[in-house]
Motif scaffolding. Structure first.
Motif, mmCIF file in Angstrom:
data_model
loop_
_atom_site.group_PDB
_atom_site.id
_atom_site.type_symbol
_atom_site.label_atom_id
_atom_site.label_comp_id
_atom_site.label_asym_id
_atom_site.label_seq_id
_atom_site.Cartn_x
_atom_site.Cartn_y
_atom_site.Cartn_z
ATOM 1 N N ARG A 27 0.859 -1.186 0.000
ATOM 2 C CA ARG A 27 0.000 0.000 0.000
ATOM 3 C C ARG A 27 0.891 1.230 0.000
ATOM 4 N NH1 ARG A 27 -5.318 1.090 1.064
ATOM 5 N NH2 ARG A 27 -5.832 3.158 1.907
ATOM 6 N N LEU A 28 0.700 2.076 -0.989
ATOM 7 C CA LEU A 28 1.415 3.346 -1.076
ATOM 8 C C LEU A 28 0.512 4.469 -0.576
ATOM 9 C CD1 LEU A 28 3.021 3.075 -4.636
ATOM 10 C CD2 LEU A 28 3.901 2.233 -2.455
ATOM 11 N N SER A 29 1.122 5.421 0.108
ATOM 12 C CA SER A 29 0.379 6.578 0.572
ATOM 13 C C SER A 29 1.142 7.845 0.226
ATOM 14 C CB SER A 29 0.150 6.508 2.086
ATOM 15 O OG SER A 29 -0.669 5.418 2.419
ATOM 16 N N CYS A 30 0.395 8.920 0.066
ATOM 17 C CA CYS A 30 1.002 10.205 -0.280
ATOM 18 C C CYS A 30 0.206 11.304 0.412
ATOM 19 C CB CYS A 30 0.983 10.398 -1.791
ATOM 20 S SG CYS A 30 1.519 12.019 -2.359
ATOM 21 N N ALA B 42 -7.315 16.614 -9.282
ATOM 22 C CA ALA B 42 -6.966 15.205 -9.420
ATOM 23 C C ALA B 42 -5.728 14.866 -8.598
ATOM 24 C CB ALA B 42 -6.707 14.864 -10.883
ATOM 25 N N MET B 43 -5.712 13.649 -8.101
ATOM 26 C CA MET B 43 -4.526 13.079 -7.463
ATOM 27 C C MET B 43 -4.308 11.702 -8.093
ATOM 28 S SD MET B 43 -5.047 14.013 -3.428
ATOM 29 C CE MET B 43 -3.284 14.021 -3.036
ATOM 30 N N GLY B 44 -3.076 11.263 -8.089
ATOM 31 C CA GLY B 44 -2.857 9.965 -8.709
ATOM 32 C C GLY B 44 -1.461 9.428 -8.522
ATOM 33 N N TRP B 45 -1.221 8.328 -9.226
ATOM 34 C CA TRP B 45 0.067 7.657 -9.172
ATOM 35 C C TRP B 45 0.549 7.355 -10.584
ATOM 36 C CZ3 TRP B 45 2.589 6.990 -4.609
ATOM 37 C CH2 TRP B 45 1.837 7.176 -3.444
ATOM 38 N N TYR B 46 1.810 7.628 -10.799
ATOM 39 C CA TYR B 46 2.500 7.259 -12.023
ATOM 40 C C TYR B 46 3.655 6.344 -11.629
ATOM 41 C CZ TYR B 46 0.083 10.828 -14.797
ATOM 42 O OH TYR B 46 -0.862 11.568 -15.460
ATOM 43 N N SER C 197 -7.528 5.473 -3.725
ATOM 44 C CA SER C 197 -8.495 6.139 -2.858
ATOM 45 C C SER C 197 -7.874 7.438 -2.348
ATOM 46 C CB SER C 197 -8.887 5.235 -1.683
ATOM 47 O OG SER C 197 -7.750 4.914 -0.905
ATOM 48 N N ARG C 198 -8.727 8.322 -1.843
ATOM 49 C CA ARG C 198 -8.205 9.579 -1.300
ATOM 50 C C ARG C 198 -9.054 10.033 -0.125
ATOM 51 N NH1 ARG C 198 -8.703 14.156 -5.851
ATOM 52 N NH2 ARG C 198 -8.448 15.633 -4.114
ATOM 53 N N ASP C 199 -8.416 10.813 0.722
ATOM 54 C CA ASP C 199 -9.087 11.435 1.855
ATOM 55 C C ASP C 199 -8.949 12.943 1.659
ATOM 56 O OD1 ASP C 199 -9.747 12.605 4.331
ATOM 57 O OD2 ASP C 199 -9.146 10.807 5.422
ATOM 58 N N VAL D 231 -3.664 10.593 -0.729
ATOM 59 C CA VAL D 231 -4.077 9.631 -1.736
ATOM 60 C C VAL D 231 -3.316 8.337 -1.479
ATOM 61 C CG1 VAL D 231 -2.351 10.404 -3.426
ATOM 62 C CG2 VAL D 231 -4.406 9.191 -4.211
ATOM 63 N N SER D 232 -3.995 7.220 -1.660
ATOM 64 C CA SER D 232 -3.385 5.922 -1.411
ATOM 65 C C SER D 232 -3.589 5.009 -2.613
ATOM 66 C CB SER D 232 -3.999 5.270 -0.177
ATOM 67 O OG SER D 232 -3.740 6.048 0.980
ATOM 68 N N LEU D 233 -2.706 4.047 -2.730
ATOM 69 C CA LEU D 233 -2.803 3.050 -3.795
ATOM 70 C C LEU D 233 -2.611 1.676 -3.171
ATOM 71 C CD1 LEU D 233 -3.085 2.723 -6.917
ATOM 72 C CD2 LEU D 233 -0.586 2.526 -6.972
ATOM 73 N N GLN D 234 -3.665 0.895 -3.134
ATOM 74 C CA GLN D 234 -3.593 -0.481 -2.646
ATOM 75 C C GLN D 234 -3.263 -1.366 -3.840
ATOM 76 O OE1 GLN D 234 -3.849 -1.779 0.515
ATOM 77 N NE2 GLN D 234 -3.288 -3.735 -0.440
ATOM 78 N N MET D 235 -2.143 -2.062 -3.746
ATOM 79 C CA MET D 235 -1.674 -2.891 -4.850
ATOM 80 C C MET D 235 -1.697 -4.355 -4.424
ATOM 81 S SD MET D 235 1.494 -0.540 -6.215
ATOM 82 C CE MET D 235 2.480 -0.811 -4.746
ATOM 83 N N ASN D 236 -2.526 -5.142 -5.077
ATOM 84 C CA ASN D 236 -2.645 -6.570 -4.795
ATOM 85 C C ASN D 236 -2.193 -7.388 -6.001
ATOM 86 O OD1 ASN D 236 -3.837 -5.908 -2.276
ATOM 87 N ND2 ASN D 236 -5.879 -5.887 -3.194
ATOM 88 N N SER D 237 -1.955 -8.645 -5.758
ATOM 89 C CA SER D 237 -1.546 -9.568 -6.829
ATOM 90 C C SER D 237 -0.400 -8.979 -7.649
ATOM 91 C CB SER D 237 -2.741 -9.885 -7.738
ATOM 92 O OG SER D 237 -3.805 -10.430 -7.005
ATOM 93 N N LEU D 238 0.598 -8.485 -6.967
ATOM 94 C CA LEU D 238 1.705 -7.817 -7.645
ATOM 95 C C LEU D 238 2.497 -8.769 -8.520
ATOM 96 C CD1 LEU D 238 2.723 -5.472 -4.748
ATOM 97 C CD2 LEU D 238 2.243 -4.715 -7.077
ATOM 98 N N LYS D 239 2.965 -8.230 -9.639
ATOM 99 C CA LYS D 239 3.721 -8.988 -10.616
ATOM 100 C C LYS D 239 5.112 -8.371 -10.772
ATOM 101 C CE LYS D 239 -0.513 -9.724 -13.305
ATOM 102 N NZ LYS D 239 -1.148 -9.535 -14.639
ATOM 103 N N PRO D 240 6.083 -9.130 -11.229
ATOM 104 C CA PRO D 240 7.419 -8.552 -11.448
ATOM 105 C C PRO D 240 7.385 -7.330 -12.359
ATOM 106 C CG PRO D 240 7.548 -10.923 -11.518
ATOM 107 C CD PRO D 240 6.081 -10.583 -11.434
ATOM 108 N N GLU D 241 6.480 -7.317 -13.319
ATOM 109 C CA GLU D 241 6.395 -6.163 -14.232
ATOM 110 C C GLU D 241 5.834 -4.912 -13.576
ATOM 111 O OE1 GLU D 241 5.235 -9.285 -14.753
ATOM 112 O OE2 GLU D 241 3.328 -9.231 -15.863
#
Length: 121
Positions: free
Chosen positions: A19-22, A33-37, A70-72, A78-88
């Motif tokens: 889980r990433l948070s910012c 807008a908020m987001g992740w690159y 998601s964001r508060d 802003v947060s990014l929940q990352m599941n089923s992560l892959k090497p790519e």
């Protein structure tokens, strides 16, 4: 000015989660807008996910169904929940926000410093 401070990166095995948070801070009037690159070695920076102030979301095809943004608005996070992560998914992940500062009429884009996500066994 504005600071975007990210946290939550690291090393995870394939299939795992992170889980990433910012958090945005400074003389902020409003955040659009908020987001992740993300940017992998030798590749261009690409959009991962974005969320509007109203909660509308958009995802890269490669992460749909696995990542959730998601964001508060009250906390300017802003947060990014990352599941089923892959090497790519391995890359440096950057937080992004389109922010209007107090006393300004224009909104500008701001970036975090980046956090490394490595998916490897």
């Amino acid at each position: 000015q504005v600071q975007l401070v990210e946290s939550g990166g690291g090393l995870v095995q394939p299939g795992g989660s992170l889980r990433l948070s910012c958090a945005a801070s400074g003389s902020i009037f409003s955040i659009n807008a908020m987001g992740w690159y993300r940017q992998a070695p030798g590749k261009q920076r690409e959009l991962v996910a974005v969320i509007t102030s109203g909660g509308g979301t958009n995802y890269a095809e490669s992460v749909k169904g696995r990542f959730t943004i998601s964001r508060d608005n009250a906390k300017s996070t802003v947060s990014l929940q990352m599941n089923s992560l892959k090497p790519e998914d391995t890359a440096v992940y950057y937080c992004y926000a389109n922010i209007r500062l107090v006393g300004n009429l224009r909104s500008l884009s701001y970036w975090g410093q980046g956090t490394q996500v490595t998916v490897s066994s």
